[in-house]
Design a protein around this motif. Structure first.
Motif, PDB file in Angstrom:
ATOM      1  N   GLU A 175       0.840  -1.209   0.000  1.00 18.97           N
ATOM      2  CA  GLU A 175       0.000   0.000   0.000  1.00 18.97           C
ATOM      3  C   GLU A 175       0.866   1.247   0.000  1.00 18.97           C
ATOM      4  O   GLU A 175       0.558   2.226  -0.684  1.00 18.97           O
ATOM      5  CB  GLU A 175      -0.917  -0.011   1.228  1.00 18.97           C
ATOM      6  CG  GLU A 175      -2.050  -1.019   1.141  1.00 18.97           C
ATOM      7  CD  GLU A 175      -2.903  -1.036   2.391  1.00 18.97           C
ATOM      8  OE1 GLU A 175      -2.484  -0.418   3.413  1.00 18.97           O
ATOM      9  OE2 GLU A 175      -3.984  -1.671   2.381  1.00 18.97           O
ATOM     10  N   GLN A 176       1.943   1.207   0.752  1.00 17.87           N
ATOM     11  CA  GLN A 176       2.874   2.330   0.787  1.00 17.87           C
ATOM     12  C   GLN A 176       3.504   2.560  -0.583  1.00 17.87           C
ATOM     13  O   GLN A 176       3.757   3.707  -0.974  1.00 17.87           O
ATOM     14  CB  GLN A 176       3.959   2.059   1.829  1.00 17.87           C
ATOM     15  CG  GLN A 176       4.882   3.230   2.118  1.00 17.87           C
ATOM     16  CD  GLN A 176       5.890   2.902   3.208  1.00 17.87           C
ATOM     17  OE1 GLN A 176       5.729   1.933   3.954  1.00 17.87           O
ATOM     18  NE2 GLN A 176       6.928   3.710   3.309  1.00 17.87           N
ATOM     19  N   ALA A 177       3.719   1.493  -1.320  1.00 17.77           N
ATOM     20  CA  ALA A 177       4.304   1.601  -2.666  1.00 17.77           C
ATOM     21  C   ALA A 177       3.269   1.978  -3.720  1.00 17.77           C
ATOM     22  O   ALA A 177       3.630   2.280  -4.855  1.00 17.77           O
ATOM     23  CB  ALA A 177       4.971   0.285  -3.042  1.00 17.77           C
ATOM     24  N   GLY A 178       1.975   1.942  -3.356  1.00 19.47           N
ATOM     25  CA  GLY A 178       0.924   2.309  -4.298  1.00 19.47           C
ATOM     26  C   GLY A 178       0.510   1.190  -5.229  1.00 19.47           C
ATOM     27  O   GLY A 178      -0.103   1.445  -6.274  1.00 19.47           O
ATOM     28  N   PHE A 179       0.805  -0.061  -4.866  1.00 22.63           N
ATOM     29  CA  PHE A 179       0.437  -1.189  -5.725  1.00 22.63           C
ATOM     30  C   PHE A 179      -1.057  -1.486  -5.579  1.00 22.63           C
ATOM     31  O   PHE A 179      -1.604  -1.429  -4.486  1.00 22.63           O
ATOM     32  CB  PHE A 179       1.232  -2.446  -5.349  1.00 22.63           C
ATOM     33  CG  PHE A 179       2.722  -2.297  -5.473  1.00 22.63           C
ATOM     34  CD1 PHE A 179       3.281  -1.340  -6.308  1.00 22.63           C
ATOM     35  CD2 PHE A 179       3.582  -3.110  -4.741  1.00 22.63           C
ATOM     36  CE1 PHE A 179       4.659  -1.198  -6.419  1.00 22.63           C
ATOM     37  CE2 PHE A 179       4.956  -2.981  -4.841  1.00 22.63           C
ATOM     38  CZ  PHE A 179       5.495  -2.022  -5.676  1.00 22.63           C
ATOM     39  N   GLN A 180      -1.685  -1.827  -6.687  1.00 20.83           N
ATOM     40  CA  GLN A 180      -3.086  -2.223  -6.694  1.00 20.83           C
ATOM     41  C   GLN A 180      -3.175  -3.745  -6.752  1.00 20.83           C
ATOM     42  O   GLN A 180      -2.541  -4.372  -7.582  1.00 20.83           O
ATOM     43  CB  GLN A 180      -3.811  -1.616  -7.909  1.00 20.83           C
ATOM     44  CG  GLN A 180      -3.808  -0.093  -7.941  1.00 20.83           C
ATOM     45  CD  GLN A 180      -4.583   0.514  -6.798  1.00 20.83           C
ATOM     46  OE1 GLN A 180      -5.660   0.029  -6.440  1.00 20.83           O
ATOM     47  NE2 GLN A 180      -4.048   1.574  -6.208  1.00 20.83           N
ATOM     48  N   GLY A 181      -3.983  -4.311  -5.869  1.00 21.46           N
ATOM     49  CA  GLY A 181      -4.138  -5.763  -5.882  1.00 21.46           C
ATOM     50  C   GLY A 181      -4.340  -6.301  -4.479  1.00 21.46           C
ATOM     51  O   GLY A 181      -4.497  -5.554  -3.505  1.00 21.46           O
ATOM     52  N   PHE A 182      -4.339  -7.622  -4.384  1.00 23.56           N
ATOM     53  CA  PHE A 182      -4.558  -8.322  -3.113  1.00 23.56           C
ATOM     54  C   PHE A 182      -3.214  -8.859  -2.643  1.00 23.56           C
ATOM     55  O   PHE A 182      -2.731  -9.883  -3.119  1.00 23.56           O
ATOM     56  CB  PHE A 182      -5.567  -9.456  -3.309  1.00 23.56           C
ATOM     57  CG  PHE A 182      -5.833 -10.256  -2.072  1.00 23.56           C
ATOM     58  CD1 PHE A 182      -6.153  -9.639  -0.868  1.00 23.56           C
ATOM     59  CD2 PHE A 182      -5.768 -11.647  -2.095  1.00 23.56           C
ATOM     60  CE1 PHE A 182      -6.393 -10.384   0.274  1.00 23.56           C
ATOM     61  CE2 PHE A 182      -6.022 -12.402  -0.957  1.00 23.56           C
ATOM     62  CZ  PHE A 182      -6.332 -11.751   0.223  1.00 23.56           C
ATOM     63  N   PHE A 183      -2.612  -8.149  -1.710  1.00 20.92           N
ATOM     64  CA  PHE A 183      -1.275  -8.493  -1.243  1.00 20.92           C
ATOM     65  C   PHE A 183      -1.307  -8.860   0.242  1.00 20.92           C
ATOM     66  O   PHE A 183      -1.843  -8.120   1.061  1.00 20.92           O
ATOM     67  CB  PHE A 183      -0.296  -7.339  -1.464  1.00 20.92           C
ATOM     68  CG  PHE A 183      -0.061  -7.013  -2.909  1.00 20.92           C
ATOM     69  CD1 PHE A 183       0.793  -7.788  -3.681  1.00 20.92           C
ATOM     70  CD2 PHE A 183      -0.707  -5.940  -3.507  1.00 20.92           C
ATOM     71  CE1 PHE A 183       1.008  -7.498  -5.020  1.00 20.92           C
ATOM     72  CE2 PHE A 183      -0.501  -5.641  -4.842  1.00 20.92           C
ATOM     73  CZ  PHE A 183       0.365  -6.422  -5.602  1.00 20.92           C
ATOM     74  N   THR A 184      -0.739 -10.019   0.560  1.00 16.88           N
ATOM     75  CA  THR A 184      -0.598 -10.484   1.938  1.00 16.88           C
ATOM     76  C   THR A 184       0.792 -11.080   2.087  1.00 16.88           C
ATOM     77  O   THR A 184       1.538 -11.204   1.110  1.00 16.88           O
ATOM     78  CB  THR A 184      -1.642 -11.568   2.276  1.00 16.88           C
ATOM     79  OG1 THR A 184      -1.342 -12.748   1.495  1.00 16.88           O
ATOM     80  CG2 THR A 184      -3.054 -11.104   1.944  1.00 16.88           C
TER      81      THR A 184
END
Length: 431
Positions: free
Chosen positions: A335-344
Motif C-alpha cells: 500500500e505504501q508503494a501504491g500497488f493495486q491488488g490483493f497483497f498479503t
C-alpha cells in the motif's frame, strides 16, 4: 533343538525397526541413570495441565474456523425457531441423533447466508460442513458427513447447493494473493520502502526477504521463527566458501510435528548472499538485524518490536512482534508503494514459486523450496502476462520465434524441368 530352528529374540528387528542404534545407546544410558531419576522428571502435573497441553497442540486456524461454523449454526437455530415457532432443530448440536442432524444440517446449508444477506461461495459452504464435523470428532463422536449413509441427504443437498452456486458464477475464481513482480520489488528498493537504515525498515525488510527466500506461509510461520540455540535459521558456508542462510522447518501447516508427521523429513532450504548488491544481501541484512537485538533477551522470538528511539547499537525491544502485525507487513508495504491488488504475506510464497517457475526451474526443486509434498505447488505458480501473450501469439501465428514447419525433402532437393520448344531442348533447373 537344531541351530537353525532356534527362535529369534532380536525384537528390535521386527517390532522396533524404526529405533536407531543411537536410540539404543540412549535407552542404555537411561537405564544406567535410574539413580538420578528424581532430576529427570518434572513436578507432577494436574489433569488441567495435560488438557492445556492438548489445547496448545491444536491448530489455531482450524479451531477458529470450527468456532465460527458452530456459532453460525447456533444463530441459525435461534432464527429458525423464531420464524417457524418450531423447536424441532433447537437441541444442542452434539445431542442430536444422526437422523435429526441430517435434516437440520440440510436445511442449514440451504438457508445460510453471510452478514450482508448474500450467498456464501461454494467452498465456504463445504468448509462449514467440514468444520462442524471436526467439532463432533473433537468431542468424541466420530462421524463422517460425506461417507456415512445416514447423512446421504446432507451430502446430496451440499452437492446440489455447490453446483447451483457455481452455475451463478460464484466461486469460479478463487481469491489468491497477487504475485509481487521483480519490477515492483525494484520500485520498493528504489523508493526506500525496503532497506536497513531504520529499525522498522530493517524489520520489514527481514520479513520480506525471509518470506520470499524461504517461501514461508502467512504470518504464523514468521511468528514461529526463533532466535538462539533452537533457531530455524543459521549462517553456513559451502565448499566454495560462499556464505548462505539455511532454514530448517520444524512446525508448519503440513508438518505439525505430531504422531502423524513424525517420519516426515523437514524442509531445508538455502538463501545465498548477494555479492553484487550487498545492500540487498539477505546474509548481511540478517547479520545486521541480529546484532541490533538486545543482549540476554528473555524472549526467543526472532522478530522483535522496533524501538522508537535507538539506544546505542540496540534497535529493538525485548518483546515479540504480534502475529497480527506480522500478517499485515506485506500489505502495508505494498500500500505504501501504491500497488493495486490483493497483497498479503502469503503472496511472498506465491512470488517465490512463480519466479522459479518462470525461470524454468524443475518442479521438484520448486517443491523443495516451498516445502510442498504433492503437486499442490502448482496452485502457487502464476502464469505471467508475457507467458500468456507468448502462448496466444503461438496459436495465432504471430510469434516471430514460433517453430517453422519444415518442408518436405522433395521440396528442398533441386529438380530438373525439361521443355521441348520448336524442335529444341530447353532445360530449367529449379532449387
Amino acid at each position: 533343538m537344531q541351530e537353525n530352528n532356534r527362535p529369534n529374540f532380536e525384537l528390535k528387528n521386527s517390532l522396533f525397526s524404526d529405533i536407531s542404534s543411537a536410540d539404543d545407546e540412549n535407552i542404555l544410558q537411561c537405564s544406567m541413570d535410574m539413580e538420578r531419576m528424581d532430576t529427570r522428571f518434572r513436578i507432577p502435573l494436574k489433569a488441567q495441565d495435560l488438557q492445556q497441553m492438548v489445547e496448545n497442540g491444536k491448530s489455531t486456524k482450524t479451531e477458529n474456523k470450527t468456532r465460527w461454523a458452530i456459532d453460525l449454526f447456533h444463530n441459525w437455530q435461534k432464527q429458525r425457531e423464531q420464524l417457524t415457532k418450531n423447536r424441532k432443530y433447537s437441541d444442542p448440536i452434539l445431542k442430536m441423533s444422526n437422523s435429526l442432524l441430517n435434516e437440520a444440517l440440510s436445511f442449514f446449508i440451504g438457508e445460510v447466508r453471510n452478514e450482508a444477506g448474500s450467498e456464501y461461495r461454494p467452498n465456504t459452504i463445504y468448509e462449514l460442513v467440514v468444520s462442524i464435523q471436526h467439532h463432533f470428532r473433537t468431542n468424541g463422536r466420530f462421524i463422517s458427513f460425506l461417507d456415512d449413509q445416514s447423512f446421504a441427504g446432507l451430502k446430496a443437498v451440499l452437492d446440489s447447493k455447490m453446483k447451483e452456486l457455481s452455475k451463478k458464477g460464484m466461486g469460479l475464481q478463487r481469491r489468491q494473493a497477487d504475485v509481487i513482480s521483480q519490477v515492483q520489488e525494484e520500485d520498493m528498493w528504489r523508493t526506500n520502502i525496503l532497506g536497513s537504515d531504520t529499525p522498522q525498515k530493517l524489520l520489514d525488510t527481514m520479513v520480506f526477504m525471509i518470506g520470499l527466500n524461504f517461501a514461508l506461509r502467512a504470518g504464523q510461520e514468521h511468528r514461529n521463527l526463533r532466535f538462539g540455540g533452537h533457531s530455524q535459521i543459521c549462517i553456513r558456508v559451502d565448499n566454495e566458501n560462499r556464505r548462505y542462510l539455511e532454514y530448517t522447518e520444524d512446525v508448519s501447516k503440513t508438518n505439525r510435528g505430531g504422531i502423524l508427521h513424525r517420519k516426515l523429513d523437514p524442509k531445508i532450504t538455502r538463501a545465498y548472499g548477494n555479492l553484487k548488491q550487498p545492500e540487498r544481501c539477505i546474509v548481511m541484512l540478517y547479520t545486521k538485524y541480529t546484532q541490533a537485538r538486545p543482549d540476554n533477551c528473555k524472549t526467543d522470538a526472532f522478530y522483535l518490536r522496533a524501538r522508537k528511539y535507538i539506544n546505542g547499537n540496540v534497535w529493538y525491544q525485548d518483546a515479540a512482534v504480534g502475529v497480527h502485525i506480522l500478517q499485515q507487513t506485506v500489505k502495508r508495504l505494498c500500500e505504501q508503494a501504491g500497488f493495486q491488488g490483493f497483497f498479503t504475506n502469503h503472496c511472498l510464497r506465491a512470488t517465490a514459486a512463480t519466479r522459479l517457475y518462470s525461470a524454468g526451474i524443475d518442479e521438484q526443486l520448486i517443491s523443495e523450496k516451498t516445502g510442498h509434498r504433492s503437486n499442490a505447488v502448482r496452485a502457487y505458480k502464476r502464469t505471467s502476462d508475457q507467458q500468456q501473450s507468448d502462448m496466444s501469439d503461438i496459436l495465432s501465428g504471430n510469434n516471430a520465434n514460433s517453430v517453422q514447419i519444415p518442408r518436405k525433402e522433395s521440396e528442398n532437393r533441386g529438380s530438373t524441368e525439361i521443355n521441348i520448344e520448336s524442335g529444341g531442348i530447353k532445360i530449367n533447373v529449379k532449387y
